[in-house]
Write a protein that holds these residues in place. Sequence first.
Motif, short mmCIF file in Angstrom:
data_model
loop_
_atom_site.label_atom_id
_atom_site.label_comp_id
_atom_site.label_asym_id
_atom_site.label_seq_id
_atom_site.Cartn_x
_atom_site.Cartn_y
_atom_site.Cartn_z
N ILE A 121 0.96 -0.98 0.34
CA ILE A 121 0.21 0.13 0.21
C ILE A 121 0.76 1.42 0.25
CG2 ILE A 121 -1.73 1.49 0.96
CD1 ILE A 121 -3.16 -1.47 0.16
N GLY A 122 0.90 2.31 -1.64
CA GLY A 122 1.51 3.14 -1.41
C GLY A 122 2.74 2.93 -1.18
N PRO A 123 2.56 2.47 -2.59
CA PRO A 123 4.66 2.13 -2.83
C PRO A 123 5.31 3.39 -3.66
CG PRO A 123 3.12 1.22 -4.80
CD PRO A 123 2.14 2.03 -3.58
N ALA A 124 4.95 4.66 -3.74
CA ALA A 124 6.26 5.86 -3.56
C ALA A 124 5.86 6.82 -2.41
CB ALA A 124 4.41 6.52 -5.25
N TYR A 172 4.87 13.42 6.97
CA TYR A 172 4.96 12.21 7.52
C TYR A 172 5.52 11.08 6.39
CZ TYR A 172 2.96 14.22 11.00
OH TYR A 172 2.43 14.30 12.62
N ASP A 173 5.95 10.11 6.18
CA ASP A 173 6.85 9.26 5.43
C ASP A 173 5.94 7.96 4.98
OD1 ASP A 173 8.96 11.28 5.44
OD2 ASP A 173 9.83 10.03 6.78
N VAL A 174 5.27 7.67 6.05
CA VAL A 174 4.14 6.69 5.36
C VAL A 174 3.29 6.80 4.69
CG1 VAL A 174 4.55 5.93 7.86
CG2 VAL A 174 2.90 7.65 7.90
N PRO A 175 2.46 5.93 4.25
CA PRO A 175 1.24 6.47 3.08
C PRO A 175 0.88 6.99 3.83
CG PRO A 175 2.07 3.60 2.82
CD PRO A 175 2.80 4.30 4.16
N VAL A 176 0.45 8.08 3.62
CA VAL A 176 -0.83 8.52 3.58
C VAL A 176 -2.22 8.03 2.66
CG1 VAL A 176 -2.13 10.65 3.56
CG2 VAL A 176 -0.10 10.73 4.49
N GLY A 177 -3.50 8.13 3.17
CA GLY A 177 -4.63 8.14 2.31
C GLY A 177 -5.81 8.46 2.37
N ILE A 178 -6.71 7.99 2.10
CA ILE A 178 -8.45 8.89 2.43
C ILE A 178 -9.47 8.43 1.73
CG2 ILE A 178 -10.27 10.58 1.17
CD1 ILE A 178 -8.00 12.04 -0.08
N LYS A 179 -9.96 8.24 3.04
CA LYS A 179 -11.67 7.00 3.00
C LYS A 179 -12.52 7.98 2.74
CE LYS A 179 -14.15 3.52 5.68
NZ LYS A 179 -14.10 2.56 7.25
N ILE A 180 -13.32 7.11 1.35
CA ILE A 180 -14.56 7.75 1.42
C ILE A 180 -15.89 6.81 1.26
CG2 ILE A 180 -14.25 10.23 -0.20
CD1 ILE A 180 -14.45 8.25 -2.61
N ALA A 181 -17.05 6.56 1.34
CA ALA A 181 -18.08 6.64 1.45
C ALA A 181 -18.96 5.99 0.17
CB ALA A 181 -19.71 6.34 2.51
N TYR A 204 -2.97 6.23 -1.10
CA TYR A 204 -3.87 5.02 -1.52
C TYR A 204 -5.64 6.06 -1.32
CZ TYR A 204 -4.39 5.06 3.48
OH TYR A 204 -4.56 4.79 4.97
N ILE A 205 -7.04 5.51 -1.47
CA ILE A 205 -7.86 5.64 -1.64
C ILE A 205 -8.74 4.27 -1.21
CG2 ILE A 205 -9.86 5.55 -2.91
CD1 ILE A 205 -7.95 7.10 -4.98
N VAL A 206 -9.24 4.44 0.15
CA VAL A 206 -10.31 4.10 0.56
C VAL A 206 -11.92 3.64 0.25
CG1 VAL A 206 -10.67 1.84 2.27
CG2 VAL A 206 -9.01 2.82 2.53
N VAL A 207 -12.28 2.69 -0.71
CA VAL A 207 -14.27 3.42 -0.50
C VAL A 207 -14.55 1.99 0.19
CG1 VAL A 207 -13.53 4.33 -3.62
CG2 VAL A 207 -13.60 1.59 -2.98
N PHE A 224 -2.48 5.59 -7.21
CA PHE A 224 -3.13 5.26 -6.10
C PHE A 224 -3.28 3.65 -5.72
CE2 PHE A 224 -5.35 8.69 -7.38
CZ PHE A 224 -4.71 10.42 -6.00
N SER A 225 -3.55 3.09 -4.50
CA SER A 225 -3.21 2.21 -4.38
C SER A 225 -4.39 2.07 -3.81
CB SER A 225 -2.44 1.29 -2.73
OG SER A 225 -1.27 1.30 -2.85
N LEU A 226 -5.39 1.05 -3.76
CA LEU A 226 -7.16 1.34 -3.91
C LEU A 226 -7.41 -0.15 -2.92
CD1 LEU A 226 -9.51 1.94 -4.40
CD2 LEU A 226 -9.71 0.57 -5.84
N ILE A 227 -8.45 0.24 -1.72
CA ILE A 227 -8.29 -0.98 -0.83
C ILE A 227 -9.94 -0.45 -0.12
CG2 ILE A 227 -8.78 -1.43 1.94
CD1 ILE A 227 -5.94 0.19 2.20
N VAL A 228 -10.80 -2.11 -1.16
CA VAL A 228 -12.06 -1.60 -1.01
C VAL A 228 -12.78 -2.34 0.23
CG1 VAL A 228 -12.21 -4.57 -2.02
CG2 VAL A 228 -14.24 -1.71 -2.48
#
Length: 464
Positions: free
Chosen positions: A99-102, A247-256, A275-278, A320-324
């Motif tokens: 997650i977040g390879p870049a 921050y150095d760690v992956p930063v993601g956004i979660k939405i419905a 990354y994105i979480v849907v 973007f990495s994608l988590i569902v």
Amino acid sequence: MLLSWMMMKLMDPMADEAMAKMFTEDYPDNPFLMVTVAEKLSPRAMMEAAMRAELGTELTRPLGSPLVLSPWDKVLLNPKQLFQLPYPDYKQVATKTVIGPAAKRPLELDIPIMITGMSYGGSLSLPMKRALAQGAALAGTSTNTGESAVTDEEREAARYLIGQYHRGGQLSGREQLSRLDAIEIQLGQGAWGGAVDESMAADKIGRHLRQAWHLEEGQGNTVYARMPGKQTPQDYIAMVNEMKAQYDVPVGIKIAGTDYIEYELAVIAQTQADYIVVDGSEGGTSASNPTLQDNVGLPTFHTLVRTVDWLEENNLRSRFSLIVAGGLTTPGHFLKALALGADAVYIGTIALMAAMQAQAAKALPQAPPTQLAMYTGQLADKLNVEMAANHLANFLRSCTAEMQLAAQAVGKQALAALDRSDLVSVERDLAEFAGIRYAASRRQYRQPAAVEGIQYQPQELQLQ
């Protein structure tokens, strides 16, 4: 024997009278009327009407909606046997995901199954949060703080901890955020229909939780519909980019998931998120009301397909990495989500059920098993944390092994290699929507022209 005989003697006249009344009386005075009423209204609607009549306030139904609209069962994986051969050793099928390879410090997991955000206090008890963290660590995957703060107990138990920077503000500041392996900016969730106000009364907040949330005695808590102080989409874009810079760690956004998913993604695309979480409408939670759960949002399957399609059409999928998330419960669900384009899946309710396993007997039949898991659960202190952690780890290992076997059958050497060519649907409209083959449409092929001295090889078969 005597007691049984006496009971039968007492019950027999009552049963006879009830049967006679049902078979002879007209509906207005016939108890069978309740059966037809239940068929019309549904038992769930009747029970919830009774609860509303008693309470006079909104209901709080744990673990999400009973309505599952995602058509996972109408999509199947495509095995290969002869024209292409199965992968030689299922145990060698790679299961890792990144997650977040870049990011400067990508989140590298052994399996693509992650524990979703379920908060200490707002949802779960501290013992259950520890169990989820330990179980995830044993399986080589991550757990998630949910809408809460980082506690020492959860951080010490977790191998990989994702923290939600959320609309209540309990997880913020460098002291908290620097302890995380990924930061998830939580702007909504499926079971709440997106983002609405969520309040917790002061008398429901215990001493340990109050300290974790930095609340004063007698102070309640509210998770707001929007981030405090944020008035425009540009405010959110700036917030994400500032977080990414710090921050150095992956930063993601979660939405419905909603029917505006493409509009939401267009805003996210303007950020530097990793990354994105849907989260689809079948997602669970501890306290959302039935109206939001049953009637608001977009099913997980449709949310995922539309998200992947939009990212690909705009040449953004690799960014973007994608988590569902949302109602995913079986290895088959996980596999199909990966094949549709997800990098990983979040699980919640099914993880709780696996963790509680036989311990549910401590609650049943007098109370639901949720009393073992919830922060307000009357049996929360009865949970055996080590046992729950081991059962969750076993569940994750079992799911992973079955996913490896399925990947072997379709001829893939890694779960990450699954794609839509590995899927087929039994419904034409569904196949067209998801960009996969329709099961009633025959394949066409042509055999390559024979070349003198060269023997035909089956893998050269050209499929269409």
